[in-house]
Enzyme design. Structure first.
Site, PDB file in Angstrom:
ATOM      1  N   PRO A  15       1.303  -2.973   5.659  1.00 42.51           N
ATOM      2  CA  PRO A  15       1.292  -4.341   6.560  1.00 42.51           C
ATOM      3  C   PRO A  15       0.635  -4.960   6.861  1.00 42.51           C
ATOM      4  CG  PRO A  15       2.475  -2.703   8.070  1.00 42.51           C
ATOM      5  CD  PRO A  15       1.940  -2.297   6.967  1.00 42.51           C
ATOM      6  N   ASN A  16       0.485  -6.631   6.823  1.00 44.46           N
ATOM      7  CA  ASN A  16      -0.717  -8.172   7.474  1.00 44.46           C
ATOM      8  C   ASN A  16      -1.770  -7.891   6.538  1.00 44.46           C
ATOM      9  OD1 ASN A  16       1.411  -8.837   9.080  1.00 44.46           O
ATOM     10  ND2 ASN A  16       0.794  -7.023  10.385  1.00 44.46           N
ATOM     11  N   TYR A  28     -11.721  -8.046  10.745  1.00 43.75           N
ATOM     12  CA  TYR A  28     -11.369  -6.691   9.314  1.00 43.75           C
ATOM     13  C   TYR A  28     -12.825  -8.073   8.653  1.00 43.75           C
ATOM     14  CZ  TYR A  28      -6.767  -5.454  11.553  1.00 43.75           C
ATOM     15  OH  TYR A  28      -6.653  -4.481  12.271  1.00 43.75           O
ATOM     16  N   ASN A  80      -4.506   2.711   2.857  1.00 50.41           N
ATOM     17  CA  ASN A  80      -4.098   0.924   4.018  1.00 50.41           C
ATOM     18  C   ASN A  80      -2.915   1.351   4.447  1.00 50.41           C
ATOM     19  OD1 ASN A  80      -5.036   0.151   6.597  1.00 50.41           O
ATOM     20  ND2 ASN A  80      -6.230  -0.875   5.009  1.00 50.41           N
ATOM     21  N   HIS A  86      -0.314   5.051  12.564  1.00 55.23           N
ATOM     22  CA  HIS A  86       0.545   4.732  13.765  1.00 55.23           C
ATOM     23  C   HIS A  86       1.673   5.335  14.559  1.00 55.23           C
ATOM     24  CE1 HIS A  86      -3.680   3.535  13.973  1.00 55.23           C
ATOM     25  NE2 HIS A  86      -3.620   2.606  13.826  1.00 55.23           N
ATOM     26  N   ASP A  93       5.309  12.592   6.401  1.00 57.05           N
ATOM     27  CA  ASP A  93       6.330  13.669   5.798  1.00 57.05           C
ATOM     28  C   ASP A  93       6.402  13.627   4.571  1.00 57.05           C
ATOM     29  OD1 ASP A  93       7.377  14.595   7.673  1.00 57.05           O
ATOM     30  OD2 ASP A  93       9.341  13.739   7.693  1.00 57.05           O
ATOM     31  N   GLU A 104      -6.931   8.477   3.002  1.00 60.97           N
ATOM     32  CA  GLU A 104      -6.423   7.843   4.539  1.00 60.97           C
ATOM     33  C   GLU A 104      -7.657   6.383   4.225  1.00 60.97           C
ATOM     34  OE1 GLU A 104      -6.398   8.766   8.632  1.00 60.97           O
ATOM     35  OE2 GLU A 104      -5.554   7.245   8.920  1.00 60.97           O
ATOM     36  N   HIS A 106      -9.258   3.016   6.558  1.00 65.38           N
ATOM     37  CA  HIS A 106      -9.108   1.775   7.628  1.00 65.38           C
ATOM     38  C   HIS A 106     -10.471   0.728   6.997  1.00 65.38           C
ATOM     39  CE1 HIS A 106      -5.199   3.312   8.353  1.00 65.38           C
ATOM     40  NE2 HIS A 106      -6.474   4.524   8.708  1.00 65.38           N
ATOM     41  N   ARG A 113     -10.683   1.555  19.189  1.00 68.50           N
ATOM     42  CA  ARG A 113     -10.168   0.184  18.645  1.00 68.50           C
ATOM     43  C   ARG A 113      -9.276   0.835  20.334  1.00 68.50           C
ATOM     44  NH1 ARG A 113      -8.380  -2.962  14.248  1.00 68.50           N
ATOM     45  NH2 ARG A 113      -7.537  -4.508  15.796  1.00 68.50           N
ATOM     46  N   ARG A 117      -4.015   3.036  18.785  1.00 69.36           N
ATOM     47  CA  ARG A 117      -4.311   3.220  17.351  1.00 69.36           C
ATOM     48  C   ARG A 117      -5.107   4.275  17.053  1.00 69.36           C
ATOM     49  NH1 ARG A 117      -3.821  -1.752  15.230  1.00 69.36           N
ATOM     50  NH2 ARG A 117      -4.257  -3.638  16.964  1.00 69.36           N
TER      51      ARG A 117
END
Ligand code: DQA
Length: 148
Positions: A15-16, A28, A80, A86, A93, A104, A106, A113, A117
């Site tokens: 998301p986002n 970012y 990502n 979080h 799962d 993973e 980021h 942060r 998070r």
């Protein structure tokens, strides 16, 4: 179900992340998701890999794509999961449910942060985590996937 491994790397964004470039650039940076896709395509070509890059704002879609990555025999997934990192036991799962390795990613370093998070459900099942390298971290993660 197809089980043999291909040279395709799924790059799944949560998301986002569709707003990268204009979203909190002080955190970012200026790159858009298309810029990241371009960087990944260039590096993937050198590594002999194929990129399948996607973004969704919906948690269940990420779960479905993780299942699909295994069904299609993807070599690895770069994930990502953004804020779902979080919160999402469903993603934890799903990663545990598939044999396809998940790395993973980021852009920022969530561990430095806000406290909320600091927990990563994705990180509990991912084979590796790349964070705090800006958008270049996607390329680092792709190189890690190539070594799997
Ligand atoms: C992020 C970090 C997450 O904490 C945040 O919710 C995001 C982006 C990153 O790439 O730095 O949306 O995953």
């Amino acid at each position: 179900m197809m089980t043999s491994s291909t040279n395709t790397i799924y790059v799944l964004n949560g998301p986002n992340l569709n707003l990268l470039g204009t979203r909190e650039p002080e955190i970012y940076g200026p790159d858009t998701l298309d810029d990241i896709a371009g960087m990944l395509e260039d590096r993937a070509r050198e590594l002999g890999l194929e990129i399948d890059m996607r973004q969704t704002n919906h948690e269940g879609m990420l779960v479905d794509w993780l299942h699909e990555a295994q069904a299609e025999g993807a070599k690895a997934v770069l994930l990502n999961a953004a804020a779902y990192t979080h919160t999402s036991i469903a993603l934890l799962d799903a990663i545990k449910a598939i044999r396809t390795p998940v790395i993973e990613v980021h852009i920022s370093d969530p561990s430095t942060r806000e406290e909320f998070r600091h927990i990563s459900y994705v990180g509990m099942a991912a084979v590796e985590t790349v964070q705090g390298q800006g958008t270049q971290g996607y390329v680092t993660a792709l190189e890690a996937a190539a070594r799997l």
